[in-house]
Design an enzyme around this catalytic site. Structure first.
Site, PDB file in Angstrom:
ATOM      1  N   ASP A   1     108.427  10.213 -52.759  1.00 47.90           N
ATOM      2  CA  ASP A   1     108.014   9.754 -51.442  1.00 47.90           C
ATOM      3  C   ASP A   1     108.291   8.924 -51.734  1.00 47.90           C
ATOM      4  O   ASP A   1     108.694   7.646 -52.344  1.00 47.90           O
ATOM      5  CB  ASP A   1     106.542   9.484 -51.212  1.00 47.90           C
ATOM      6  CG  ASP A   1     106.212   9.976 -50.287  1.00 47.90           C
ATOM      7  OD1 ASP A   1     106.526   9.313 -48.815  1.00 47.90           O
ATOM      8  OD2 ASP A   1     105.060  10.783 -49.935  1.00 47.90           O
TER       9      ASP A   1
ATOM     10  N   ASP B   1     107.830   8.621 -45.682  1.00 49.56           N
ATOM     11  CA  ASP B   1     106.898   7.945 -45.088  1.00 49.56           C
ATOM     12  C   ASP B   1     107.389   6.907 -43.519  1.00 49.56           C
ATOM     13  O   ASP B   1     107.566   5.812 -43.923  1.00 49.56           O
ATOM     14  CB  ASP B   1     106.063   7.329 -45.756  1.00 49.56           C
ATOM     15  CG  ASP B   1     104.583   6.876 -44.720  1.00 49.56           C
ATOM     16  OD1 ASP B   1     103.869   7.729 -45.389  1.00 49.56           O
ATOM     17  OD2 ASP B   1     104.302   5.712 -44.562  1.00 49.56           O
TER      18      ASP B   1
ATOM     19  N   GLU C   1     109.279  11.107 -41.843  1.00 50.98           N
ATOM     20  CA  GLU C   1     108.432  11.605 -41.565  1.00 50.98           C
ATOM     21  C   GLU C   1     108.165  10.671 -39.961  1.00 50.98           C
ATOM     22  O   GLU C   1     107.879   9.696 -40.077  1.00 50.98           O
ATOM     23  CB  GLU C   1     107.229  10.273 -42.015  1.00 50.98           C
ATOM     24  CG  GLU C   1     105.395  11.517 -41.537  1.00 50.98           C
ATOM     25  CD  GLU C   1     104.187  10.675 -42.224  1.00 50.98           C
ATOM     26  OE1 GLU C   1     103.641  10.684 -41.594  1.00 50.98           O
ATOM     27  OE2 GLU C   1     104.743   9.637 -42.553  1.00 50.98           O
TER      28      GLU C   1
ATOM     29  N   HIS D   1      99.254  16.647 -46.667  1.00 53.48           N
ATOM     30  CA  HIS D   1      97.553  15.758 -47.361  1.00 53.48           C
ATOM     31  C   HIS D   1      96.668  15.039 -46.423  1.00 53.48           C
ATOM     32  O   HIS D   1      96.130  14.179 -46.578  1.00 53.48           O
ATOM     33  CB  HIS D   1      98.169  14.830 -48.807  1.00 53.48           C
ATOM     34  CG  HIS D   1      98.868  14.141 -48.011  1.00 53.48           C
ATOM     35  ND1 HIS D   1     100.338  13.469 -47.670  1.00 53.48           N
ATOM     36  CD2 HIS D   1      99.197  12.171 -47.878  1.00 53.48           C
ATOM     37  CE1 HIS D   1     100.962  12.769 -47.020  1.00 53.48           C
ATOM     38  NE2 HIS D   1      99.865  11.978 -47.300  1.00 53.48           N
ATOM     39  N   ASP D   2      97.855  14.738 -44.998  1.00 52.60           N
ATOM     40  CA  ASP D   2      97.091  14.656 -44.409  1.00 52.60           C
ATOM     41  C   ASP D   2      96.122  15.010 -43.245  1.00 52.60           C
ATOM     42  O   ASP D   2      95.742  14.558 -42.031  1.00 52.60           O
ATOM     43  CB  ASP D   2      97.505  13.666 -43.366  1.00 52.60           C
ATOM     44  CG  ASP D   2      98.441  12.612 -43.910  1.00 52.60           C
ATOM     45  OD1 ASP D   2      97.533  11.277 -45.277  1.00 52.60           O
ATOM     46  OD2 ASP D   2      99.500  12.230 -43.967  1.00 52.60           O
TER      47      ASP D   2
HETATM   48  C1  NOJ Z   1     101.729   8.374 -43.905  1.00 52.90           C
HETATM   49  C2  NOJ Z   1     101.308   9.076 -44.901  1.00 52.90           C
HETATM   50  O1  NOJ Z   1     101.618  10.928 -44.814  1.00 52.90           O
HETATM   51  C3  NOJ Z   1      99.561   8.595 -44.922  1.00 52.90           C
HETATM   52  O2  NOJ Z   1      98.514   9.538 -45.842  1.00 52.90           O
HETATM   53  C4  NOJ Z   1      99.700   7.218 -45.000  1.00 52.90           C
HETATM   54  O3  NOJ Z   1      98.191   6.961 -45.086  1.00 52.90           O
HETATM   55  C5  NOJ Z   1     100.226   6.916 -44.245  1.00 52.90           C
HETATM   56  N1  NOJ Z   1     101.782   7.240 -43.809  1.00 52.90           N
HETATM   57  C6  NOJ Z   1     100.599   4.892 -44.171  1.00 52.90           C
HETATM   58  O4  NOJ Z   1     101.575   5.138 -45.218  1.00 52.90           O
END
Ligand code: NOJ
Length: 557
Positions: free
Chosen positions: A98, A199, A256, A329-330
């Site tokens: 990542d 990210d 992302e 994971h979000d």
């Molecule tokens: C996206 C990530 O998937 C998330 O878990 C993170 O909190 C935010 N970006 C900030 O880095």
């Protein structure tokens, strides 16, 4: 489309803190990933993306990096990563890390030096501005809530943080910083990783006019996305990043990129010479069958999902390919998001996993998805771990909710549901660790675990294996990657159907995403049933009778 090595990716995302602990500290580690490589080979995947493993105070579970060059000791060390890469390569699996370069941790030495001397060299690594009339430089809201600015000690200076205050945004306008980032990226690629999930990359560029805008909430702040997401000029940074790093390694990169990327710039992002190999698509992430909006309207919600998935495919068509995923994971678990609680069983779980699995694009699965892990509802707010959960909870209270209502809202949507430890077996702590894990195991691990399902040819895990092997089969791999995509039964409520076609091969994928049977007419001659989550399929004289939550894949002539 120019063919690339990563087009046949069946990816698997690992949240390392919760995957497998091997040293008995209750936290997952790199050796734990190596220990499970054979299980991942058994599933059929060929790329792993590991959420951040760099040194971090873990305020955002690794998305707050304090040393880009080191591995955090809770996960192990560089040699553990080298061993993982080597063992993965032996098994035909590539490893992605990542890359978190929109921001660092507030404990990063660069930021510490910036705080000491905001006007000095390191102050220029971050975004530091004078306050206005004793307040923040403007009223942007942070993506995680509250102001996007934090005051520096007792000065009138503020630093920008689009996420938590422990994640100051880097200043990409500074060429010295950019070069340091590129050098760091290349060092990890030299170590043997095959690419990155990148990210928050759409936020690199900010609109530096910092205008105050009319507030859109009771907190007085405003959602500033138009001013810090895919802002004009971001392409210059992304191109430079690609040309100084990824391009030289034929690396796989998944950006992302938040929702809202205009169709006319998609080519620049994911075209043949795009900044990234592919991007994650967010179009389904806000839908939840138990939300106020969709409660009691599960079929309408599925139709909305269908509309969004199809529209997305339409937008990227001819421009590049998407990274299709449903869990990460979000987000809370997919079965909870798309299936009414009383309908959750093998059939609905397997159908839902297939909803976008055969659409154009590459596939990414999340740990626990293939065994149908579920959300773990908490009785008390203190049982959660993530600072953003508490920020959100406080916001709900400020907006007038009672504590019970606020907890219910957290239980509905918190991203922490995806972060409970992996359920490997029915032993203590689900085989995740020999000691109490950092985050509680879902008590349903005795019924839902990997060992149990691996032994059972009719399990959800076995069904995911079948989906993967069909996608990867010599006969259909090209069709699923490059074949044309045409929606079918588009106006049938609760049905998500489409045809994939390459040369003379045609495959129909039909999901009956509702709790009642469906009768559909099929045109053309059916050659073969390629896959179904039911043993008996009723198919006669051009009519199919689909069971509730049936996923049916047919080859037709
Ligand atoms: C996206 C990530 O998937 C998330 O878990 C993170 O909190 C935010 N970006 C900030 O880095």
């Amino acid at each position: 489309m120019l063919k690339k090595w990563w087009h046949n990716t069946i990816g698997y995302q690992i949240y390392p803190k919760s995957f497998q602990d091997t040293n008995g500290d209750g936290i997952g580690d790199l050796k734990g990933i190596t220990a499970h490589l054979d299980d991942l080979v058994d599933l059929g995947i060929n790329v792993i993306w590991i959420c951040p493993i760099n040194k971090s105070p873990m305020k955002d579970h690794g998305y707050d990096i304090s040393d880009y060059e080191e591995i955090d000791s809770i996960f192990g060390c560089k040699d553990d990563l080298r061993e993982l890469i080597q063992e993965a390569h032996k098994r035909g699996i590539k490893i992605l890390m990542d890359l978190v370069v929109n921001h660092t941790s507030s404990e990063h030495p660069w930021f510490q030096k910036a705080l000491e001397e905001p006007g000095g060299e390191y102050g220029k690594y971050y975004i530091i501005q004078e306050g206005k009339d004793g307040k923040e430089p403007n009223n942007w809201r942070s993506i995680f809530g509250g102001s996007a600015w934090e005051r520096i000690k007792d000065t009138n200076l503020y630093y920008l943080h689009l996420f938590t205050k422990w994640q100051p945004d880097l200043n990409w306008e500074n060429p010295i910083l950019r070069q340091r980032i590129y050098n760091m990226v290349n060092r990890w690629l030299d170590l043997g990783i095959s690419g990155f999930r990148i990210d928050a990359i759409s936020h690199l560029k900010k609109d530096f006019t910092y205008k105050n805008l009319p507030s859109d909430g009771v907190d007085g702040f405003v959602n500033g996305f138009p001013y810090f997401s895919n802002v004009d000029g971001i392409g210059t940074f992304l191109r430079e990043l690609q040309e100084n790093t990824f391009k030289h390694y034929d690396a796989m990169t998944i950006g992302e990129v938040d929702e809202g990327l205009p169709a006319d710039v998609l080519w620049e992002f994911i075209g043949e010479n795009g900044y990234f190999s592919t991007i994650f698509d967010f179009c389904h992430s806000t839908l939840h069958v138990n939300s106020t909006e969709w409660k009691d309207k599960p079929v309408e919600m599925i139709d909305e999902l269908k509309k969004r998935l199809f529209a997305k495919q339409n937008t990227v068509k001819g421009k590049g390919i998407l990274c299709n995923y449903l869990e990460n994971h979000d987000l809370s678990r997919i079965v909870e998001r798309f299936i009414p609680t009383k309908e959750i069983d093998f059939y609905s779980k397997s159908m839902v996993g297939g909803i976008n699995f055969f659409m154009p694009g590459i596939v990414f699965l999340y740990q626990g998805q293939t065994i149908g892990m579920m959300d773990y509802q908490k009785e008390n707010i203190e049982e959660f771990e993530d600072p953003t959960t508490f920020i959100q909870y406080d916001e709900y209270l400020q907006n007038g909710m009672t504590k019970t209502e606020a907890l219910a809202q957290i239980n509905l949507k918190t991203r922490e549901h995806a972060r409970t430890p992996m359920q490997w077996n029915d032993g203590k702590y689900a085989g995740f660790s020999s000691t109490e894990p950092w985050f509680s195991v879902n008590p349903n691990y005795r019924q839902i675990n990997y060992d149990l399902q691996k032994k059972n040819p009719d399990s959800l895990y076995a069904f995911y294996k079948k989906m993967i092997s069909l996608r990867k089969s010599d006969e259909f791999q090209e069709l699923f990657i490059y074949g044309e995509f045409t929606p079918i039964y588009e106006t049938e409520p609760g049905i998500i159907g489409y045809e994939r076609r390459l040369n003379d091969k045609r495959v129909l994928i039909i999901n009956n995403a509702k709790s009642t049977e469906a009768i559909l007419q099929v045109s053309g001659t059916i050659k073969k049933i390629l896959l179904s989550n039911y043993k008996n399929t009723v198919l006669q004289n051009g009519i199919i009778k689909l069971h509730r939550y049936q996923l049916l894949i047919l080859e037709r002539v």
